[in-house]
Design a protein around this motif. Structure first.
Motif, PDB file in Angstrom:
ATOM      1  N   ALA A 131      60.440 127.533  28.785  1.00  0.00           N
ATOM      2  CA  ALA A 131      61.114 126.230  28.753  1.00  0.00           C
ATOM      3  C   ALA A 131      60.768 125.456  30.015  1.00  0.00           C
ATOM      4  N   MET A 132      60.714 124.131  29.887  1.00  0.00           N
ATOM      5  CA  MET A 132      60.416 123.255  31.016  1.00  0.00           C
ATOM      6  C   MET A 132      61.457 122.146  31.074  1.00  0.00           C
ATOM      7  N   PHE A 133      61.713 121.663  32.309  1.00  0.00           N
ATOM      8  CA  PHE A 133      62.665 120.570  32.504  1.00  0.00           C
ATOM      9  C   PHE A 133      62.117 119.611  33.547  1.00  0.00           C
ATOM     10  N   ASN A 134      62.284 118.307  33.290  1.00  0.00           N
ATOM     11  CA  ASN A 134      61.774 117.317  34.242  1.00  0.00           C
ATOM     12  C   ASN A 134      62.656 116.082  34.219  1.00  0.00           C
ATOM     13  N   LEU A 135      62.979 115.580  35.403  1.00  0.00           N
ATOM     14  CA  LEU A 135      63.651 114.290  35.565  1.00  0.00           C
ATOM     15  C   LEU A 135      62.731 113.439  36.422  1.00  0.00           C
ATOM     16  N   THR A 136      62.171 112.393  35.844  1.00  0.00           N
ATOM     17  CA  THR A 136      61.098 111.633  36.508  1.00  0.00           C
ATOM     18  C   THR A 136      61.667 110.531  37.385  1.00  0.00           C
ATOM     19  N   HIS A 137      62.639 110.858  38.219  1.00  0.00           N
ATOM     20  CA  HIS A 137      63.247 109.851  39.071  1.00  0.00           C
ATOM     21  C   HIS A 137      62.520 109.694  40.404  1.00  0.00           C
ATOM     22  N   ASN A 138      61.726 110.689  40.786  1.00  0.00           N
ATOM     23  CA  ASN A 138      61.146 110.662  42.129  1.00  0.00           C
ATOM     24  C   ASN A 138      59.658 110.362  42.136  1.00  0.00           C
ATOM     25  N   LEU A 139      59.087 110.000  40.986  1.00  0.00           N
ATOM     26  CA  LEU A 139      57.671 109.660  40.944  1.00  0.00           C
ATOM     27  C   LEU A 139      57.500 108.149  41.075  1.00  0.00           C
ATOM     28  N   PRO A 140      56.516 107.690  41.857  1.00  0.00           N
ATOM     29  CA  PRO A 140      56.254 106.243  41.923  1.00  0.00           C
ATOM     30  C   PRO A 140      55.778 105.735  40.571  1.00  0.00           C
ATOM     31  N   LYS A 141      56.331 104.634  40.117  1.00  0.00           N
ATOM     32  CA  LYS A 141      55.955 104.113  38.801  1.00  0.00           C
ATOM     33  C   LYS A 141      55.896 102.596  38.732  1.00  0.00           C
ATOM     34  N   ASP A 142      55.961 101.930  39.872  1.00  0.00           N
ATOM     35  CA  ASP A 142      55.925 100.469  39.859  1.00  0.00           C
ATOM     36  C   ASP A 142      54.664  99.935  39.192  1.00  0.00           C
ATOM     37  N   ASP A 143      53.521 100.570  39.481  1.00  0.00           N
ATOM     38  CA  ASP A 143      52.264 100.082  38.906  1.00  0.00           C
ATOM     39  C   ASP A 143      52.078 100.539  37.472  1.00  0.00           C
ATOM     40  N   LEU A 144      52.726 101.640  37.095  1.00  0.00           N
ATOM     41  CA  LEU A 144      52.694 102.044  35.692  1.00  0.00           C
ATOM     42  C   LEU A 144      53.425 101.027  34.824  1.00  0.00           C
ATOM     43  N   LEU A 145      54.460 100.428  35.375  1.00  0.00           N
ATOM     44  CA  LEU A 145      55.296  99.492  34.615  1.00  0.00           C
ATOM     45  C   LEU A 145      54.939  98.047  34.906  1.00  0.00           C
ATOM     46  N   ARG A 146      53.757  97.806  35.426  1.00  0.00           N
ATOM     47  CA  ARG A 146      53.333  96.461  35.779  1.00  0.00           C
ATOM     48  C   ARG A 146      53.354  95.553  34.547  1.00  0.00           C
ATOM     49  N   THR A 147      53.544  94.264  34.779  1.00  0.00           N
ATOM     50  CA  THR A 147      53.590  93.290  33.683  1.00  0.00           C
ATOM     51  C   THR A 147      52.398  92.340  33.688  1.00  0.00           C
ATOM     52  N   ALA A 148      51.498  92.510  34.658  1.00  0.00           N
ATOM     53  CA  ALA A 148      50.305  91.657  34.715  1.00  0.00           C
ATOM     54  C   ALA A 148      49.162  92.439  35.331  1.00  0.00           C
ATOM     55  N   MET A 149      47.950  92.061  34.935  1.00  0.00           N
ATOM     56  CA  MET A 149      46.741  92.630  35.516  1.00  0.00           C
ATOM     57  C   MET A 149      45.722  91.502  35.561  1.00  0.00           C
ATOM     58  N   GLY A 150      45.575  90.902  36.755  1.00  0.00           N
ATOM     59  CA  GLY A 150      44.751  89.709  36.836  1.00  0.00           C
ATOM     60  C   GLY A 150      45.390  88.606  36.012  1.00  0.00           C
ATOM     61  N   ASP A 151      44.622  88.030  35.083  1.00  0.00           N
ATOM     62  CA  ASP A 151      45.136  86.965  34.235  1.00  0.00           C
ATOM     63  C   ASP A 151      45.625  87.479  32.884  1.00  0.00           C
ATOM     64  N   LEU A 152      45.836  88.775  32.788  1.00  0.00           N
ATOM     65  CA  LEU A 152      46.314  89.373  31.542  1.00  0.00           C
ATOM     66  C   LEU A 152      47.799  89.694  31.623  1.00  0.00           C
ATOM     67  N   GLY A 153      48.507  89.484  30.527  1.00  0.00           N
ATOM     68  CA  GLY A 153      49.851  90.008  30.396  1.00  0.00           C
ATOM     69  C   GLY A 153      49.781  91.464  29.964  1.00  0.00           C
ATOM     70  N   VAL A 154      50.652  92.302  30.530  1.00  0.00           N
ATOM     71  CA  VAL A 154      50.583  93.742  30.307  1.00  0.00           C
ATOM     72  C   VAL A 154      51.976  94.277  29.996  1.00  0.00           C
ATOM     73  N   GLU A 155      52.053  95.186  29.052  1.00  0.00           N
ATOM     74  CA  GLU A 155      53.287  95.937  28.838  1.00  0.00           C
ATOM     75  C   GLU A 155      52.924  97.353  28.385  1.00  0.00           C
TER      76      GLU A 155
END
Length: 502
Positions: A400-424
């Motif tokens: 069995a495995m357990f993970n709480l992803t509260h301590n990983l950096p994720k600001d760039d994973l959740l970015r909403t733009a990349m250059g002139d592109l909208g991103v989700e």
């Protein structure tokens, strides 16, 4: 090569094959003995260069692998078609998409991070990684058609030939009307969850720079992944014995987690799996967090205790291990790198004596803190030291495995733009793969607790997985209200009566 090289003094002129006139004619045996003596007299580096030239081996020296990479390499050799160690990330793009700019961005990032272009092969009795010069990253183009998820899964499931091709593939899946999916698949041997955030930060900057006609504003990397491998090996020599002794003592005699299954266990673990979603409303999580705080425990510790209680009730066991991933980046210079740094720590559950949930927290907290103090010991070395009975039908040590992803950096994973592109973020489709018999992956958001439970579909039905997920979330809710209830009562009220059955 010229001068003191294989085409200069080594094999011509005053070379290995030259006879001295004073020695007279040599027999075949004499020639072989003379050659062996001269080879033995060469410096080690010259002998290795000669060996590579004569055998056709690469002139690029192989770099050692980290402990985690070695295990992933052998798993890949054992079953090259197994995609359970693939990492998938998808983004929906909107706007004037520039495929050439995307390819150039990934090429620039791979040029900075050697691990993204490394090849893996055997050198004698050990695997090594060979890093070729920077090369273009191919951006595959595909039509999503009526079922873009099928195109994503096909990209994810395709095996990596780690000896011949880089451990990354990227595709742009057209959706029409100016929309497309950017899909990234990495082999775990080259990346972990933290690495995804680094990758997306650098790709976003390189793409924007390409579109704006400027140089990317990226700082020079303070280290290479090879530096981490060297550091890990040095740690093994300096503090490894004490850390390893902690784990072998702590985990001695731990039984396997034997969850009752819906189907006969296959003779070999396949990694086939499914996924069900989890959710606990915010108000209930707040109460649960309050209980954790009263015991000086973190939300992670309290959720781990609830997961242990759920598994223990389902299996009828009070002793087993739950694996927990840790970032493994103990030095600041490793933070901006892409690579496989993460490690697994095995947390042994102690549910003996039917404690209350509050009392269980009093056990989980110190055990977790001690384990984190020794978290640098590679999981693979612990497995080797424990000498567990060979059982190909189960994941080793931690079913069995357990993970709480509260301590990983994720600001760039959740970015909403990349250059002139909208991103989700595009929620990845179910891949049908899992790395444990049962695992929970959670995150804390403004709406409460979210995440998923993955399960081995060779063993469990989707109905069983849904009941386990519901029992876990019910136990979290009940423990937040009545933390002094014993685990047996909490389990009864949460509806955990065993896994088997539809």
């Amino acid at each position: 090569m010229t001068g003191n090289s294989l085409t200069g003094n080594s094999l011509t002129g005053n070379s290995l094959t030259e006879n001295s006139p004073a020695e007279g004619p040599l027999t075949g045996q004499d020639r072989r003995q003379a050659l062996l003596r001269r080879l033995a007299a060469l410096p080690p580096a010259r002998r290795e260069a000669l060996r590579r030239a004569m055998t056709g081996a690469s002139a690029v020296p192989g770099l050692p692998l980290s402990s985690g990479q070695e295990r992933l390499w052998f798993l890949n050799r054992f079953d090259p078609a197994d995609s359970s160690n693939h990492i998938l990330w998808c983004l929906r793009l909107r706007g004037p998409i520039d495929p050439g700019g995307l390819a150039a961005a990934f090429t620039a990032v791979a040029g900075r991070h050697e691990v993204l272009r490394a090849r893996y092969r055997m050198d004698g009795d050990r695997p090594v990684q060979v890093v070729p010069p920077p090369e273009p990253v191919v951006l595959e183009l595909a039509d999503g058609g009526a079922d873009p998820d099928a195109a994503v899964i096909a990209l994810f499931d395709r095996p990596f030939d780690l000896e011949r091709h880089p451990p990354i593939r990227v595709a742009l899946i057209e959706l029409g009307e100016g929309h497309a999916l950017l899909c990234i698949v990495l082999h775990h041997i080259a990346a972990d969850g933290w690495s995804l955030n680094v990758l997306m930060r650098e790709v976003g900057e390189c793409y924007a720079a390409h579109r704006e006609g400027r140089r990317p504003a990226l700082e020079e990397l303070p280290a290479r992944y090879a530096d981490f491998v060297a550091w890990e090996r040095g740690q093994a020599e300096r503090v490894g014995p004490a850390r390893l002794a902690f784990w072998t003592e702590r985990l001695a005699g731990v039984p396997v987690l034997d969850l009752p299954a819906d189907r006969p266990r296959p003779p070999r673990w396949t990694g086939r799996g499914g996924r069900v979603e989890l959710h606990v409303p915010d108000a209930e999580v707040v109460r649960f967090e309050r209980v954790a705080g009263q015991q000086r425990s973190t939300l992670f510790m309290a959720l781990l205790a609830a997961f242990q209680a759920t598994l223990g009730a389902a299996a009828g066991q009070d002793d087993f291990c739950v694996g927990v991933p840790v970032a493994g980046r103990g030095r600041t210079e490793f933070a901006p790198l892409i690579g496989y740094f993460s490690n697994t720590i095995a947390l042994r559950a102690d549910l003996s004596g039917d404690p209350s949930f509050r009392d269980l927290l009093g056990r989980v907290r110190p055990a977790t803190l001690r384990a984190l103090q020794h978290a640098g010991e590679p999981f693979e070395r612990i497995l080797g030291a424990l000498r567990l009975p060979r059982d190909l039908s189960r994941p080793p040590l931690c079913q069995a495995m357990f993970n709480l992803t509260h301590n990983l950096p994720k600001d760039d994973l959740l970015r909403t733009a990349m250059g002139d592109l909208g991103v989700e973020v595009y929620p990845p489709p179910e891949t049908g793969r899992t790395r444990a018999e049962i695992s929970v992956d959670l995150y804390r958001g403004p709406e409460g607790l979210g995440g998923s439970l993955e399960y081995g579909s060779d063993l469990f039905s989707a109905g069983t997985a849904r009941r386990v997920a519901a029992a876990f979330t019910a136990l979290v809710t009940r423990a937040g209200t009545d933390p002094d209830l014993r685990l047996s009562e909490l389990s009864r009220l949460s509806g955990i009566s065993g896994l088997k059955g539809e």
